[in-house]
Design a protein around this motif. Structure first.
Motif, PDB file in Angstrom:
ATOM      1  N   GLY A 378       0.866  -1.175   0.000  1.00  0.00           N
ATOM      2  CA  GLY A 378       0.000   0.000   0.000  1.00  0.00           C
ATOM      3  C   GLY A 378       0.899   1.220   0.000  1.00  0.00           C
ATOM      4  O   GLY A 378       2.116   1.113   0.206  1.00  0.00           O
ATOM      5  N   PRO A 379       0.297   2.425  -0.234  1.00  0.00           N
ATOM      6  CA  PRO A 379       1.108   3.615  -0.520  1.00  0.00           C
ATOM      7  C   PRO A 379       1.741   4.262   0.714  1.00  0.00           C
ATOM      8  O   PRO A 379       1.512   5.437   0.997  1.00  0.00           O
ATOM      9  CB  PRO A 379       0.101   4.554  -1.186  1.00  0.00           C
ATOM     10  CG  PRO A 379      -1.195   4.168  -0.578  1.00  0.00           C
ATOM     11  CD  PRO A 379      -1.139   2.696  -0.300  1.00  0.00           C
ATOM     12  N   ILE A 380       2.507   3.525   1.459  1.00  0.00           N
ATOM     13  CA  ILE A 380       3.235   4.091   2.604  1.00  0.00           C
ATOM     14  C   ILE A 380       4.697   3.644   2.459  1.00  0.00           C
ATOM     15  O   ILE A 380       5.012   2.458   2.593  1.00  0.00           O
ATOM     16  CB  ILE A 380       2.583   3.684   3.949  1.00  0.00           C
ATOM     17  CG1 ILE A 380       3.431   4.162   5.113  1.00  0.00           C
ATOM     18  CG2 ILE A 380       2.267   2.213   4.039  1.00  0.00           C
ATOM     19  CD1 ILE A 380       2.699   4.131   6.453  1.00  0.00           C
ATOM     20  N   LEU A 381       5.531   4.604   2.103  1.00  0.00           N
ATOM     21  CA  LEU A 381       6.921   4.289   1.734  1.00  0.00           C
ATOM     22  C   LEU A 381       7.907   4.825   2.763  1.00  0.00           C
ATOM     23  O   LEU A 381       8.012   6.035   2.946  1.00  0.00           O
ATOM     24  CB  LEU A 381       7.235   4.924   0.378  1.00  0.00           C
ATOM     25  CG  LEU A 381       8.694   4.782  -0.085  1.00  0.00           C
ATOM     26  CD1 LEU A 381       9.017   3.343  -0.471  1.00  0.00           C
ATOM     27  CD2 LEU A 381       8.991   5.723  -1.258  1.00  0.00           C
ATOM     28  N   PRO A 382       8.656   3.943   3.430  1.00  0.00           N
ATOM     29  CA  PRO A 382       9.702   4.427   4.317  1.00  0.00           C
ATOM     30  C   PRO A 382      10.919   4.874   3.505  1.00  0.00           C
ATOM     31  O   PRO A 382      11.387   4.147   2.631  1.00  0.00           O
ATOM     32  CB  PRO A 382      10.034   3.203   5.177  1.00  0.00           C
ATOM     33  CG  PRO A 382       9.635   2.028   4.358  1.00  0.00           C
ATOM     34  CD  PRO A 382       8.540   2.474   3.430  1.00  0.00           C
ATOM     35  N   MET A 383      11.400   6.074   3.826  1.00  0.00           N
ATOM     36  CA  MET A 383      12.577   6.620   3.148  1.00  0.00           C
ATOM     37  C   MET A 383      13.660   6.725   4.205  1.00  0.00           C
ATOM     38  O   MET A 383      13.438   7.333   5.256  1.00  0.00           O
ATOM     39  CB  MET A 383      12.171   8.003   2.623  1.00  0.00           C
ATOM     40  CG  MET A 383      13.085   8.560   1.609  1.00  0.00           C
ATOM     41  SD  MET A 383      12.347  10.028   0.861  1.00  0.00           S
ATOM     42  CE  MET A 383      13.832  10.676   0.132  1.00  0.00           C
ATOM     43  N   LEU A 384      14.827   6.101   3.939  1.00  0.00           N
ATOM     44  CA  LEU A 384      15.841   5.980   4.993  1.00  0.00           C
ATOM     45  C   LEU A 384      17.178   6.543   4.520  1.00  0.00           C
ATOM     46  O   LEU A 384      17.540   6.393   3.356  1.00  0.00           O
ATOM     47  CB  LEU A 384      16.002   4.505   5.375  1.00  0.00           C
ATOM     48  CG  LEU A 384      14.709   3.823   5.825  1.00  0.00           C
ATOM     49  CD1 LEU A 384      14.283   2.740   4.835  1.00  0.00           C
ATOM     50  CD2 LEU A 384      14.856   3.216   7.199  1.00  0.00           C
ATOM     51  N   LYS A 385      17.925   7.136   5.456  1.00  0.00           N
ATOM     52  CA  LYS A 385      19.236   7.723   5.097  1.00  0.00           C
ATOM     53  C   LYS A 385      20.345   6.697   5.212  1.00  0.00           C
ATOM     54  O   LYS A 385      20.303   5.841   6.094  1.00  0.00           O
ATOM     55  CB  LYS A 385      19.584   8.832   6.100  1.00  0.00           C
ATOM     56  CG  LYS A 385      19.012  10.163   5.746  1.00  0.00           C
ATOM     57  CD  LYS A 385      19.509  11.226   6.714  1.00  0.00           C
ATOM     58  CE  LYS A 385      18.534  12.380   6.609  1.00  0.00           C
ATOM     59  NZ  LYS A 385      18.660  13.368   7.618  1.00  0.00           N
TER      60      LYS A 385
END
Ligand code: NAD
Length: 471
Positions: A378-385
């Motif tokens: 589903g449209p929940i995207l974790p963005m990680l450094k």
């Protein structure tokens, strides 16, 4: 006989209704709009018996004729793509143009598979002996498809299985049975009765099929949890198996990328089909130097992307396909809120009873948070450094899944080197979501067992047979 004739099953070349029905919901408004047959145990028996009776003749039909029929089936899908796409949107949710693309794409996929012929290996050819290994079909295939790409993923099974000389009973997901039932009827004139059967039903039908003794092989696409149940059930009859399962794909974005060029590609690699893609980017690792810039660009694209009813002009992304999945994604959102993660959301979504969720980017959550560890679908995207390449490769590989991954970098040599260290069945460099009918696709680790597509995929529907001739 309570179902609409339009949505009949195809068993032994006949349109078949059932006593019971399942309800089909339009995910864009949460309302029931059609009924489909709920196949009984007796009807499943009939379908398997028909496929068994048709098997020997079909196996002995010259492969060129089988290929020609599969090619014709592809023609019919392409011809009817526009008409089927409206039905596709109502049951699946995806905007009409993208729905038509899937159906057309399934047709061209069938054309490509129809060009494939299994090899024959000669290992001895002397005065005293001749030894060859050829490939023979298995029998009746049990094909079980999911709801996210209902037509495409079903045809990935139909085309190679039938070219190889098997017969089939295909079951679509209870959430998206209608297009597949229509296709069963559409293709019915092409194949001899019993070669290609389509049945539909509720949650009980899948287990009934996998435990049915008449199948030689199960080809399953769906979640890893269900895949394990399928494998357990298949073990009883030692049935052959192909399992295409879930993924939690990582993309790694290196600091040298041109963000003007890649931001939109990265966005749609994560959110196309409202992120309901097994190979969507589900963890986005971005080098710290460009992290803020890329995050802001993705947020701007999210804001400009219309999420809504797929039949409306301008809609880019549709709803979540079904209530079960909708609640799962909402639960992940709640967990992100409860654990005080920072969420950036895109444009507002309709509030009409449809299963809509705004595009959501989670800003640098901890590695062990649920939204990073679980497949959201589903449209929940974790963005990680990240700052260190060895560290990010380890984080990308730190998953039970191993379906696909992507690397974004201008330095393609370096990217190729990183690709070799990624533990997945497919790795993309500077692109994503790209798959070809002539190239094997399959998951490593708990993302799957066996492959689809390419010659490897065709041979999954066959068994090697060694023939020794004494001269
Ligand atoms: P799912 O596992 O819930 O259902 C898939 C199919 O299995 C449906 O037709 C369902 O009716 C049937 N089924 C359910 N229980 C069964 C059982 N016990 N025995 C036999 N069949 C049973 O999956 P889904 O929610 O429809 O699809 C989403 C999942 O599929 C995601 O995890 C996604 O990543 C995965 N997927 C994988 C690929 C791939 O090629 N690797 C492609 C698309 C989707």
């Amino acid at each position: 006989m309570t179902v609409n004739d339009d949505y009949a099953m195809t068993i032994d070349g006949k349109a078949v209704l059932s006593e019971k029905v399942i309800k089909v919901i339009n995910p864009a408004n949460g309302k029931i709009f059609a009924e489909a047959p709920d196949c009984s145990a007796e009807q499943l028996d009939e379908a398997v018996t028909a496929a068994q009776s048709a098997f020997r003749n079909w196996r002995d039909t010259p492969i060129k004729e089988r290929q020609a029929m599969v090619r014709k089936a592809g023609d019919l899908l392409i011809e009817h793509a526009a008409e089927l796409s409206r039905l596709f949107t109502r049951e699946q949710g995806r905007p009409v143009d993208a729905a038509a693309m899937e159906i057309q794409g399934a047709g061209t996929w069938m054309h490509a598979v129809a060009e494939m012929t299994p090899p024959v290996h000669v290992s001895a050819d002397t005065e005293t002996e001749f030894v060859e290994t050829r490939y023979v079909p298995l029998g009746v295939i049990c094909a079980i498809a999911p709801w996210n790409f209902p037509v495409n993923l079903a045809m990935w099974k139909v085309a190679p299985a039938l070219v190889a000389g098997n017969t089939m009973v295909l079951k679509p997901s209870p959430f998206t049975p209608l297009c597949t039932l229509k296709i069963g009827q559409l293709l019915n004139g092409i194949f001899p009765p019993g070669v290609f059967n389509v049945i539909s039903g509720g949650d009980d039908l899948g287990p009934m099929m996998t435990s049915h003794p008449g199948f030689a092989k199960i080809s399953f696409t769906g979640s890893t949890a269900t895949g394990k149940r399928v494998m357990e059930s298949a073990s009883k009859g030692l049935k052959r198996l192909t399992l295409e399962l879930g993924g939690n794909d990582a993309a790694i974005v290196m600091p040298d990328v041109d963000l003007d060029e890649v931001a939109a590609k990265i966005f749609f690699g994560a959110f196309f089909n409202t992120s309901q893609i097994c190979v969507a980017t589900k963890r986005l690792y971005v080098h710290e130097i460009i992290y803020d810039d890329l995050r802001d660009r993705l947020a701007a694209i999210a804001e400009a992307t219309k999420v809504g009813d797929g039949t409306e002009q301008g809609t880019v992304l549709g709803p979540i396909q079904n209530q079960r999945q909708y609640e799962r994604v909402l639960d992940l959102m709640k967990d992100a809120r409860d654990t005080e993660l920072t969420m950036i959301q895109g444009s507002a979504v309709p509030k009409n009873g449809g299963y809509f969720i705004p595009i959501t980017i989670v800003d640098n959550p901890p590695e062990d948070s649920r939204v990073v560890q679980e497949e959201a679908f589903g449209p929940i995207l974790p963005m990680l450094k990240f700052s260190d390449i060895d560290d990010v490769i380890e984080r990308a590989n730190n998953s039970d899944y191993g379906l696909a991954g992507a690397i974004w970098s201008k330095d393609t040599d370096k990217a190729m080197e990183i690709a070799r260290r990624i533990e997945t069945g497919t790795v993309w460099i500077n692109q994503n979501l790209m798959l070809r009918p002539d190239t094997a696709f399959g998951g490593h680790k708990q993302s799957g067992f066996g492959v689809e597509n390419g010659m490897d995929g065709l041979l999954e529907y066959m068994a090697p047979q060694a023939v020794y001739l004494a001269r």
